[in-house]
Scaffold this motif. Structure first.
Motif, PDB file in Angstrom:
ATOM      1  N   UNK A   1       8.832  10.785  -8.170  1.00 22.78           N
ATOM      2  CA  UNK A   1       7.613   9.975  -8.155  1.00 22.78           C
ATOM      3  C   UNK A   1       7.260   9.465  -9.555  1.00 22.78           C
ATOM      4  N   UNK A   2       7.347  10.296 -10.620  1.00 26.25           N
ATOM      5  CA  UNK A   2       7.041   9.771 -11.956  1.00 26.25           C
ATOM      6  C   UNK A   2       7.996   8.655 -12.393  1.00 26.25           C
ATOM      7  N   UNK A   3       9.283   8.795 -12.081  1.00 22.90           N
ATOM      8  CA  UNK A   3      10.252   7.752 -12.456  1.00 22.90           C
ATOM      9  C   UNK A   3       9.970   6.463 -11.683  1.00 22.90           C
ATOM     10  N   UNK A   4       9.606   6.607 -10.426  1.00 23.33           N
ATOM     11  CA  UNK A   4       9.274   5.440  -9.613  1.00 23.33           C
ATOM     12  C   UNK A   4       8.025   4.762 -10.144  1.00 23.33           C
ATOM     13  N   UNK A   5       7.010   5.555 -10.463  1.00 24.66           N
ATOM     14  CA  UNK A   5       5.773   5.013 -11.018  1.00 24.66           C
ATOM     15  C   UNK A   5       6.056   4.241 -12.298  1.00 24.66           C
ATOM     16  N   UNK A   6       6.886   4.799 -13.164  1.00 23.76           N
ATOM     17  CA  UNK A   6       7.223   4.142 -14.428  1.00 23.76           C
ATOM     18  C   UNK A   6       7.941   2.816 -14.183  1.00 23.76           C
ATOM     19  N   UNK A   7       8.871   2.789 -13.231  1.00 18.18           N
ATOM     20  CA  UNK A   7       9.587   1.541 -12.934  1.00 18.18           C
ATOM     21  C   UNK A   7       8.633   0.477 -12.401  1.00 18.18           C
ATOM     22  N   UNK A   8       7.729   0.854 -11.518  1.00 19.83           N
ATOM     23  CA  UNK A   8       6.771  -0.109 -10.967  1.00 19.83           C
ATOM     24  C   UNK A   8       5.856  -0.619 -12.083  1.00 19.83           C
ATOM     25  N   UNK A   9       5.382   0.262 -12.931  1.00 21.69           N
ATOM     26  CA  UNK A   9       4.535  -0.158 -14.059  1.00 21.69           C
ATOM     27  C   UNK A   9       5.287  -1.125 -14.971  1.00 21.69           C
TER      28      UNK A   9
ATOM     29  N   UNK B   1       0.815  -1.214   0.000  1.00 23.63           N
ATOM     30  CA  UNK B   1       0.000   0.000   0.000  1.00 23.63           C
ATOM     31  C   UNK B   1       0.851   1.267   0.000  1.00 23.63           C
ATOM     32  N   UNK B   2       2.163   1.112  -0.009  1.00 26.67           N
ATOM     33  CA  UNK B   2       3.029   2.278   0.008  1.00 26.67           C
ATOM     34  C   UNK B   2       2.769   3.138  -1.234  1.00 26.67           C
ATOM     35  N   UNK B   3       2.650   4.437  -1.037  1.00 28.28           N
ATOM     36  CA  UNK B   3       2.378   5.338  -2.155  1.00 28.28           C
ATOM     37  C   UNK B   3       3.615   5.484  -3.030  1.00 28.28           C
ATOM     38  N   UNK B   4       3.386   5.905  -4.266  1.00 29.06           N
ATOM     39  CA  UNK B   4       4.517   6.146  -5.161  1.00 29.06           C
ATOM     40  C   UNK B   4       5.408   7.259  -4.618  1.00 29.06           C
ATOM     41  N   UNK B   5       4.815   8.233  -3.952  1.00 26.64           N
ATOM     42  CA  UNK B   5       5.605   9.315  -3.358  1.00 26.64           C
ATOM     43  C   UNK B   5       6.543   8.771  -2.284  1.00 26.64           C
ATOM     44  N   UNK B   6       6.014   7.915  -1.409  1.00 26.94           N
ATOM     45  CA  UNK B   6       6.850   7.323  -0.359  1.00 26.94           C
ATOM     46  C   UNK B   6       7.902   6.397  -0.959  1.00 26.94           C
ATOM     47  N   UNK B   7       7.505   5.585  -1.937  1.00 30.97           N
ATOM     48  CA  UNK B   7       8.479   4.724  -2.619  1.00 30.97           C
ATOM     49  C   UNK B   7       9.608   5.554  -3.212  1.00 30.97           C
ATOM     50  N   UNK B   8       9.238   6.643  -3.883  1.00 26.45           N
ATOM     51  CA  UNK B   8      10.233   7.513  -4.521  1.00 26.45           C
ATOM     52  C   UNK B   8      11.226   8.053  -3.503  1.00 26.45           C
TER      53      UNK B   8
END
Length: 168
Positions: free
Chosen positions: A48-56, A34-41
């Motif tokens: 956050x966008x780069x993290x989102x892209x990697x997760x996708x 449930x960790x947010x992309x912001x927290x992951x980043x």
């Protein structure tokens, strides 16, 4: 960044190459889906966008196959947990899959090698319900049932150390 490759023949046609950031993301998401992309980043020092892209990308490659809530069967009134090993007669396998593996008490069903054909993890409300379940399984072969006292390890994350093997 160091990339990892499968160190022995893989079960799949293609191996996804992962770098250090991918492994960090996988570790974090396996521990808290449930960790947010912001927290992951923040945790991996990316935007956050780069993290989102990697997760996708990991999702699209089939490395991440889903997210789920981990539920306590005991808190829901299912205090009996058992491992039921079943030696299914080969001709009965399709019916066993259809009639036993699909029962709601079955949390996990692994088709395995060895003396037993199936390893089932089941939860029940009572010993009577467990007895009924085992009787249904016995229609397809011999069973051995073990009650679970506790679980020392369950749902551990797949880590880089598991992937690369010991001493690598």
């Amino acid at each position: 960044m160091r990339k990892s490759r499968c160190w022995r023949p893989c079960a799949y046609d293609s191996t996804v190459e992962l770098d250090d950031l991918d492994w960090k993301l996988l570790d974090l998401l396996q521990r808290d889906g449930r960790m947010t992309f912001t927290e992951l980043a923040k945790r991996v020092s990316l935007s956050a966008p780069a993290t989102t892209e990697r997760v996708r990308r990991l999702e699209q490659a089939g490395v991440i196959t889903g997210y789920r809530a981990v539920v306590s069967p005991q808190r829901l009134g299912l205090p009996i947990e058992a491992i039921v090993r079943v030696r299914v007669r080969s001709l009965d396998t399709p019916r066993f899959r259809e009639r036993v593996v699909t029962l709601p008490q079955v949390l996990d069903a692994d088709h395995v090698t060895g003396d037993d054909c199936w390893l089932l993890r089941v939860v029940c409300r009572s010993m009577v319900e467990l007895e009924d379940f085992v009787e249904q399984a016995q229609r397809y072969g011999d069973t051995t049932t073990s009650l679970v006292f506790s679980s020392a390890a369950r749902g551990r994350p797949v880590t880089r150390e598991v992937f690369e093997g010991p001493g690598r």
